[in-house]
Motif scaffolding. Structure first.
Motif, PDB file in Angstrom:
ATOM      1  N   ILE A 190       0.870  -1.171   0.000  1.00  0.00           N
ATOM      2  CA  ILE A 190       0.000   0.000   0.000  1.00  0.00           C
ATOM      3  C   ILE A 190       0.905   1.219   0.000  1.00  0.00           C
ATOM      4  N   ILE A 191       0.887   1.976  -1.098  1.00  0.00           N
ATOM      5  CA  ILE A 191       1.798   3.119  -1.219  1.00  0.00           C
ATOM      6  C   ILE A 191       1.020   4.434  -1.236  1.00  0.00           C
ATOM      7  N   ASN A 192       1.729   5.512  -0.961  1.00  0.00           N
ATOM      8  CA  ASN A 192       1.145   6.857  -0.946  1.00  0.00           C
ATOM      9  C   ASN A 192      -0.046   6.964   0.007  1.00  0.00           C
ATOM     10  N   ALA A 193       0.084   6.303   1.138  1.00  0.00           N
ATOM     11  CA  ALA A 193      -0.998   6.323   2.123  1.00  0.00           C
ATOM     12  C   ALA A 193      -1.129   7.719   2.734  1.00  0.00           C
ATOM     13  N   SER A 198      -3.638   5.518   8.432  1.00  0.00           N
ATOM     14  CA  SER A 198      -3.240   4.676   9.566  1.00  0.00           C
ATOM     15  C   SER A 198      -4.380   4.529  10.567  1.00  0.00           C
ATOM     16  N   VAL A 199      -5.173   5.589  10.739  1.00  0.00           N
ATOM     17  CA  VAL A 199      -6.324   5.525  11.646  1.00  0.00           C
ATOM     18  C   VAL A 199      -7.341   4.528  11.123  1.00  0.00           C
ATOM     19  N   ALA A 200      -7.637   4.625   9.817  1.00  0.00           N
ATOM     20  CA  ALA A 200      -8.608   3.712   9.214  1.00  0.00           C
ATOM     21  C   ALA A 200      -8.106   2.270   9.244  1.00  0.00           C
ATOM     22  N   PHE A 201      -6.816   2.092   8.938  1.00  0.00           N
ATOM     23  CA  PHE A 201      -6.284   0.735   8.886  1.00  0.00           C
ATOM     24  C   PHE A 201      -6.248   0.094  10.262  1.00  0.00           C
ATOM     25  N   ASN A 202      -6.000   0.864  11.298  1.00  0.00           N
ATOM     26  CA  ASN A 202      -6.005   0.319  12.660  1.00  0.00           C
ATOM     27  C   ASN A 202      -7.368  -0.235  13.036  1.00  0.00           C
ATOM     28  N   PHE A 207     -10.054  -6.885  12.251  1.00  0.00           N
ATOM     29  CA  PHE A 207     -10.806  -7.982  11.655  1.00  0.00           C
ATOM     30  C   PHE A 207      -9.935  -8.866  10.769  1.00  0.00           C
ATOM     31  N   LEU A 208      -8.639  -8.580  10.759  1.00  0.00           N
ATOM     32  CA  LEU A 208      -7.704  -9.367   9.964  1.00  0.00           C
ATOM     33  C   LEU A 208      -6.880 -10.285  10.859  1.00  0.00           C
ATOM     34  N   ASP A 209      -6.585 -11.465  10.356  1.00  0.00           N
ATOM     35  CA  ASP A 209      -5.700 -12.384  11.052  1.00  0.00           C
ATOM     36  C   ASP A 209      -4.293 -11.798  11.079  1.00  0.00           C
ATOM     37  N   GLU A 210      -3.561 -12.082  12.159  1.00  0.00           N
ATOM     38  CA  GLU A 210      -2.214 -11.524  12.292  1.00  0.00           C
ATOM     39  C   GLU A 210      -1.294 -11.990  11.164  1.00  0.00           C
ATOM     40  N   ASN A 211      -1.547 -13.168  10.630  1.00  0.00           N
ATOM     41  CA  ASN A 211      -0.744 -13.646   9.508  1.00  0.00           C
ATOM     42  C   ASN A 211      -1.002 -12.810   8.261  1.00  0.00           C
ATOM     43  N   THR A 212      -2.255 -12.361   8.102  1.00  0.00           N
ATOM     44  CA  THR A 212      -2.581 -11.492   6.972  1.00  0.00           C
ATOM     45  C   THR A 212      -1.919 -10.133   7.128  1.00  0.00           C
ATOM     46  N   THR A 213      -2.042  -9.555   8.311  1.00  0.00           N
ATOM     47  CA  THR A 213      -1.469  -8.220   8.525  1.00  0.00           C
ATOM     48  C   THR A 213       0.054  -8.235   8.395  1.00  0.00           C
ATOM     49  N   SER A 214       0.677  -9.366   8.687  1.00  0.00           N
ATOM     50  CA  SER A 214       2.142  -9.452   8.572  1.00  0.00           C
ATOM     51  C   SER A 214       2.600  -9.362   7.116  1.00  0.00           C
ATOM     52  N   LYS A 215       1.685  -9.578   6.189  1.00  0.00           N
ATOM     53  CA  LYS A 215       2.021  -9.538   4.764  1.00  0.00           C
ATOM     54  C   LYS A 215       1.679  -8.202   4.126  1.00  0.00           C
ATOM     55  N   ILE A 216       1.198  -7.257   4.909  1.00  0.00           N
ATOM     56  CA  ILE A 216       0.810  -5.939   4.398  1.00  0.00           C
ATOM     57  C   ILE A 216       1.863  -4.912   4.804  1.00  0.00           C
ATOM     58  N   VAL A 217       2.418  -4.226   3.827  1.00  0.00           N
ATOM     59  CA  VAL A 217       3.384  -3.156   4.112  1.00  0.00           C
ATOM     60  C   VAL A 217       2.806  -1.842   3.602  1.00  0.00           C
ATOM     61  N   ILE A 218       2.931  -0.804   4.407  1.00  0.00           N
ATOM     62  CA  ILE A 218       2.320   0.489   4.098  1.00  0.00           C
ATOM     63  C   ILE A 218       3.402   1.560   4.038  1.00  0.00           C
ATOM     64  N   TYR A 219       3.363   2.370   2.989  1.00  0.00           N
ATOM     65  CA  TYR A 219       4.319   3.459   2.812  1.00  0.00           C
ATOM     66  C   TYR A 219       3.564   4.763   2.619  1.00  0.00           C
ATOM     67  N   LYS A 220       3.968   5.770   3.357  1.00  0.00           N
ATOM     68  CA  LYS A 220       3.286   7.061   3.264  1.00  0.00           C
ATOM     69  C   LYS A 220       3.614   7.743   1.949  1.00  0.00           C
ATOM     70  N   TRP A 226       9.422   1.249  -1.090  1.00  0.00           N
ATOM     71  CA  TRP A 226       8.704   0.020  -1.449  1.00  0.00           C
ATOM     72  C   TRP A 226       9.249  -0.597  -2.734  1.00  0.00           C
ATOM     73  N   GLN A 227       9.866   0.213  -3.598  1.00  0.00           N
ATOM     74  CA  GLN A 227      10.312  -0.299  -4.896  1.00  0.00           C
ATOM     75  C   GLN A 227      11.351  -1.400  -4.748  1.00  0.00           C
ATOM     76  N   GLU A 228      12.254  -1.217  -3.792  1.00  0.00           N
ATOM     77  CA  GLU A 228      13.306  -2.229  -3.605  1.00  0.00           C
ATOM     78  C   GLU A 228      12.699  -3.580  -3.256  1.00  0.00           C
ATOM     79  N   GLN A 229      11.715  -3.578  -2.349  1.00  0.00           N
ATOM     80  CA  GLN A 229      11.094  -4.834  -1.944  1.00  0.00           C
ATOM     81  C   GLN A 229      10.238  -5.416  -3.064  1.00  0.00           C
ATOM     82  N   LEU A 230       9.413  -4.576  -3.697  1.00  0.00           N
ATOM     83  CA  LEU A 230       8.530  -5.056  -4.760  1.00  0.00           C
ATOM     84  C   LEU A 230       9.320  -5.663  -5.917  1.00  0.00           C
ATOM     85  N   PHE A 231      10.335  -4.939  -6.375  1.00  0.00           N
ATOM     86  CA  PHE A 231      11.054  -5.392  -7.553  1.00  0.00           C
ATOM     87  C   PHE A 231      12.111  -6.448  -7.247  1.00  0.00           C
ATOM     88  N   SER A 232      12.175  -6.866  -5.986  1.00  0.00           N
ATOM     89  CA  SER A 232      13.006  -8.017  -5.670  1.00  0.00           C
ATOM     90  C   SER A 232      12.335  -9.311  -6.127  1.00  0.00           C
TER      91      SER A 232
END
Length: 407
Positions: A190-193, A198-202, A207-220, A226-232
């Motif tokens: 999730i980019i350009n947040a 952050s208030v909405a996502f909290n 309602f999300l499983d912790e395993n799901t939230t561990s796979k979500i990365v947010i960048y303001k 995020w590009q380094e991780q995505l394009f890896s």
């Protein structure tokens, strides 16, 4: 059954075989070992919890008539204005989805389709993506059966989610996803947040499983780490140039609009008046006096397989709604739908729950907290068959209405 599988221990393999035997009465040919592992992982290899989760999901799939969902013709608003695009695959074969989320007109969408239609369309898309991922897994292995999702939140208008029907739709959709599509997400960017995200996502992540939230990365906004991780693991050549890749569409557009549904503001000519939709149901109009409650009782007899379904609207004001049950043999009382305020004066409130034999269900419209005004109510509540004919009838009747997800 054979097929690409993640590495599991001998103990877990034995549990998988036991799980398959426990679920044997409900499984079909497409339910391979990887399918079962998803549910076991989602419940941390607790067999009873995994069985409960999977059986509930299979019942939900029947309610959605998922096996025939491709025969459904979704509303134009969904097909042409829900933004997303399939942008190839990552280096392990997983489908990569891009969503320019700022182009999603939630306010307009909720005036063009019902919540039921919205959620049903997301289920349709997810089923399609899972089919693509399965085909990919035959070439690339089990990791290809998960999805990579990329959201751009640049200039998104979060104010529209302060509107109660929009917020309720988001929460109920998240619940649907968690209950019915475990272990499907590989990575979510999730980019350009915006600042308020952050208030909405909290709120949403409760309602999300912790395993799901561990796979979500947010960048303001303004951050490109995020590009380094995505394009890896995603090929730049197969990703839109507007987001750091190298791909353009046939028109030379770096956003690749020709390769996706771009979304945008929905035209008002697509808006529908939900309050005037026709229905074959026999509705009842009632007045719930100030300081009082309206209670409706429904008894489910021995060996009956029934669904308790409802649809109602209030005029001018909200009302509290809930359902509880009493076991006719033991006297045990359970809360089936917790009593809470519903804003049924803004949109039709629709839902359903599965029932148990030898149980009496009480549907409550509660106006006891209002000392100044009565509430006018138009409702339909009934027990319907859980057989396929009843399910088809339910989904057909609700094609122009809204459904609220219940746990």
């Amino acid at each position: 059954m054979s097929g690409p599988l993640p590495e599991i221990s001998e103990e877990q393999r034995a549990m998988l075989e036991k799980f398959r035997k426990q679920m044997d009465d409900a499984l079909v040919g497409t339910h391979d070992d990887y399918f079962l592992v998803r549910w076991l992982r989602a419940r941390k290899w607790n067999l009873d919890a995994a069985e409960k989760m999977l059986r509930a999901s299979l019942k939900t799939r029947a309610m959605w008539n998922v096996d025939n969902i491709e025969k459904w013709d979704p509303p134009k608003a969904l097909q042409e204005y829900l933004p997303y695009g399939l942008m190839g695959y990552d280096n392990e074969g997983s489908p990569v989805l891009v969503c320019p989320f700022a182009n999603f007109d939630m306010w307009g969408m909720m005036h063009c389709v019902t919540r039921f239609e919205f959620q049903k369309y997301l289920v349709l898309l997810l089923e399609r993506f899972m089919k693509i991922a399965y085909d990919q897994s035959q070439k690339h292995g089990w990791r290809a059966r998960q999805l990579v999702v990329f959201f751009d939140m640049q200039d998104v208008n979060l104010k529209q989610y302060a509107w109660r029907p929009a917020a309720e739709c988001v929460i109920s959709t998240v619940k649907q996803y968690e209950a019915n599509f475990p272990e499907l997400l590989k990575m979510c960017y999730i980019i350009n947040a915006p600042k308020l995200f952050s208030v909405a996502f909290n709120i949403v992540k409760k309602f999300l499983d912790e395993n799901t939230t561990s796979k979500i990365v947010i960048y303001k906004s303004g951050v490109d780490r995020w590009q380094e991780q995505l394009f890896s693991h995603v090929n730049r050549k197969a990703f839109p140039k507007a987001w750091g890749g190298e791909m353009v569409d046939r028109n030379g557009d770096p956003q690749c609009k020709a390769l996706m549904v771009w979304g945008g503001k929905l035209p008002e000519e697509l808006y529908i008046d939900q309050s005037s939709q026709q229905s074959d149901r026999d509705f009842v109009e009632a007045q719930v006096p100030k300081g009082d409650k309206l209670k409706l009782h429904f008894k489910v007899n021995v060996e009956e397989q029934k669904i308790l379904s409802w649809e109602f609207r209030t005029f001018d004001y909200d009302i509290k709604f809930g359902i509880y049950s009493v076991d006719d043999k033991t006297g045990e009382k359970r809360s089936e739908v917790p009593l809470g305020t519903v804003y049924s004066n803004e949109m039709d409130e629709i839902g359903y729950i599965s029932t148990r034999p030898n149980t009496t269900y009480t549907v409550v419209f509660d106006n006891s907290a209002s000392y100044l005004r009565s509430k006018k109510l138009r409702y339909w509540v009934d027990l319907i068959s859980e057989e396929e004919e009843g399910i088809s009838e339910l989904t057909t009747q609700m094609d122009n209405t809204q459904i609220a997800n219940q746990q």
